[in-house]
Design a protein around this motif. Structure first.
Motif, PDB file in Angstrom:
ATOM      1  N   ASP A  16      11.611  14.214   0.870  1.00 30.55           N
ATOM      2  CA  ASP A  16      10.506  13.801   0.004  1.00 30.55           C
ATOM      3  C   ASP A  16       9.729  12.607   0.556  1.00 30.55           C
ATOM      4  O   ASP A  16       8.673  12.256   0.019  1.00 30.55           O
ATOM      5  N   ALA A  17      10.258  11.974   1.592  1.00 32.51           N
ATOM      6  CA  ALA A  17       9.599  10.795   2.153  1.00 32.51           C
ATOM      7  C   ALA A  17       8.383  11.201   2.988  1.00 32.51           C
ATOM      8  O   ALA A  17       8.373  12.250   3.634  1.00 32.51           O
ATOM      9  N   ARG A  18       7.358  10.373   2.948  1.00 30.50           N
ATOM     10  CA  ARG A  18       6.192  10.579   3.789  1.00 30.50           C
ATOM     11  C   ARG A  18       6.405   9.879   5.142  1.00 30.50           C
ATOM     12  O   ARG A  18       7.221   8.973   5.270  1.00 30.50           O
ATOM     13  N   ILE A  78       8.304   6.462   5.802  1.00 32.64           N
ATOM     14  CA  ILE A  78       8.747   5.956   7.102  1.00 32.64           C
ATOM     15  C   ILE A  78       7.477   5.584   7.850  1.00 32.64           C
ATOM     16  O   ILE A  78       6.630   6.447   8.117  1.00 32.64           O
ATOM     17  N   THR A  79       7.336   4.293   8.162  1.00 36.83           N
ATOM     18  CA  THR A  79       6.056   3.779   8.637  1.00 36.83           C
ATOM     19  C   THR A  79       6.131   3.267  10.066  1.00 36.83           C
ATOM     20  O   THR A  79       6.928   2.378  10.382  1.00 36.83           O
ATOM     21  N   PHE A  80       5.288   3.803  10.930  1.00 37.19           N
ATOM     22  CA  PHE A  80       5.168   3.287  12.297  1.00 37.19           C
ATOM     23  C   PHE A  80       4.196   2.110  12.271  1.00 37.19           C
ATOM     24  O   PHE A  80       2.994   2.272  12.038  1.00 37.19           O
ATOM     25  N   ARG A  86       0.789  -1.224   0.000  1.00 35.75           N
ATOM     26  CA  ARG A  86       0.000   0.000   0.000  1.00 35.75           C
ATOM     27  C   ARG A  86       0.823   1.276   0.000  1.00 35.75           C
ATOM     28  O   ARG A  86       0.339   2.323  -0.412  1.00 35.75           O
ATOM     29  N   LEU A  87       2.104   1.200   0.450  1.00 36.29           N
ATOM     30  CA  LEU A  87       2.846   2.423   0.708  1.00 36.29           C
ATOM     31  C   LEU A  87       4.110   2.597  -0.122  1.00 36.29           C
ATOM     32  O   LEU A  87       4.704   3.661  -0.120  1.00 36.29           O
ATOM     33  N   GLY A  88       4.564   1.562  -0.812  1.00 42.22           N
ATOM     34  CA  GLY A  88       5.803   1.663  -1.571  1.00 42.22           C
ATOM     35  C   GLY A  88       6.995   1.187  -0.762  1.00 42.22           C
ATOM     36  O   GLY A  88       6.867   0.294   0.079  1.00 42.22           O
ATOM     37  N   VAL A  89       8.186   1.785  -0.997  1.00 40.65           N
ATOM     38  CA  VAL A  89       9.394   1.402  -0.263  1.00 40.65           C
ATOM     39  C   VAL A  89       9.294   1.985   1.143  1.00 40.65           C
ATOM     40  O   VAL A  89       9.410   3.201   1.340  1.00 40.65           O
ATOM     41  N   SER A  90       9.067   1.105   2.111  1.00 45.58           N
ATOM     42  CA  SER A  90       8.736   1.538   3.461  1.00 45.58           C
ATOM     43  C   SER A  90       9.836   1.167   4.447  1.00 45.58           C
ATOM     44  O   SER A  90      10.248   0.014   4.540  1.00 45.58           O
ATOM     45  N   LEU A  91      10.306   2.162   5.198  1.00 45.87           N
ATOM     46  CA  LEU A  91      11.220   1.938   6.307  1.00 45.87           C
ATOM     47  C   LEU A  91      10.373   1.889   7.566  1.00 45.87           C
ATOM     48  O   LEU A  91       9.682   2.855   7.895  1.00 45.87           O
ATOM     49  N   GLY A  92      10.391   0.758   8.251  1.00 43.24           N
ATOM     50  CA  GLY A  92       9.496   0.554   9.371  1.00 43.24           C
ATOM     51  C   GLY A  92      10.081   0.961  10.706  1.00 43.24           C
ATOM     52  O   GLY A  92      11.285   0.845  10.937  1.00 43.24           O
TER      53      GLY A  92
END
Length: 259
Positions: free
Chosen positions: A115-117, A84-86, A18-24
């Motif tokens: 540019d990262a969300r 960047i995903t919590f 759902r989010l693309g390349v995600s750093l968790g």
């Protein structure tokens, strides 16, 4: 079925459906799940199944240091996250320094990858806390769970471990004034000889009614992809997900579908 825990505070990057390349970012302990829900489909298993019950959450400073080091490492390899995903081993807003962690993350994002969300995957159980509500308004993707418009379905599917009030939850989601994304997991199956299915007409009609009250900026619908704590759960077909999406789109909502 086999489930897993995230064993690092900062993990990935991974490719999210759902989010693309995600750093968790996992704000919970690295060896146990802590959550205000006990969803029957959770890839991290059920509350209390695994891990040392005394293991602590990472501190605000530990989260900041781990995230900054990871961003530096990625930039040295000419990599940047889309988001960047919590997420992690439970409900991120249970962290006692959640608001301050969000502020740190915004500052690091602005410095290293502007540019990262920043996204938070939450179950909407802590929206009554003013500090948490305000922190969620600061992130780019405030993603909150609503798996049905029927309280009884949510109690079976999500198993909240607090006195759950659906009307209050919808009102709190409505208070974001559209700065919220709703995510809904659709599943079907049988557990302990009881039918589980949030794709019934009653569920969908009530869910659509809730969306009309909340007025989210976007709706994400999906089904199980990984192992769950119960073997009786089944994926919902992509064709059915698209039928549900069509009904929501007809009401004017932007929908993404992950099968």
């Amino acid at each position: 079925m086999s489930t897993f825990l995230f064993d690092k505070t900062v993990f990935g990057p991974v490719m999210s459906r759902r989010l693309g390349v995600s750093l968790g970012i996992n704000l919970l302990p690295n060896n146990r799940k802590i959550c205000s829900f006990d969803c029957i489909y959770c890839e991290c298993g059920l509350n209390g199944e695994l891990g040392d019950k005394e293991s602590p959450m990472p501190t605000k400073e530990q989260v900041k240091q781990a995230l900054e080091q990871k961003l530096k490492d990625m930039l040295s390899e000419n990599l940047k996250p889309d988001v960047i995903t919590f997420a992690g081993n439970g409900e991120p807003t249970l962290h006692p320094e959640f608001s301050a962690v969000i502020d740190d993350t915004i500052a690091l994002r602005n410095h290293y990858c502007p540019d990262a969300r920043i996204a938070v995957l939450s179950n909407a159980s802590r929206l009554h806390k003013p500090g948490i509500f305000e922190a969620l308004l600061k992130v780019d993707d405030n993603i909150q769970k609503l798996d049905s418009g029927l309280k009884e379905t949510i109690l079976r599917l999500d198993q909240p471990n607090y006195p759950f009030d659906l009307e209050k939850t919808i009102a709190q989601l409505q208070s974001f004034n559209g700065k919220v994304i709703i995510q809904t997991m659709f599943v079907a199956g049988k557990i302990n000889n009881k039918q589980i299915d949030n794709t019934t007409e009653e569920d969908i009609a009530s869910w659509l009614n809730a969306l009309q009250q909340i007025k989210p900026s976007k709706v994400m619908i999906y089904t199980i992809e990984r192992d769950t704590p119960y073997s009786g759960l089944k994926k919902v077909s992509i064709s059915l997900l698209k039928q549900i999406a069509d009904r929501a789109e007809q009401l004017g909502f932007e929908i993404s579908v992950s099968g």
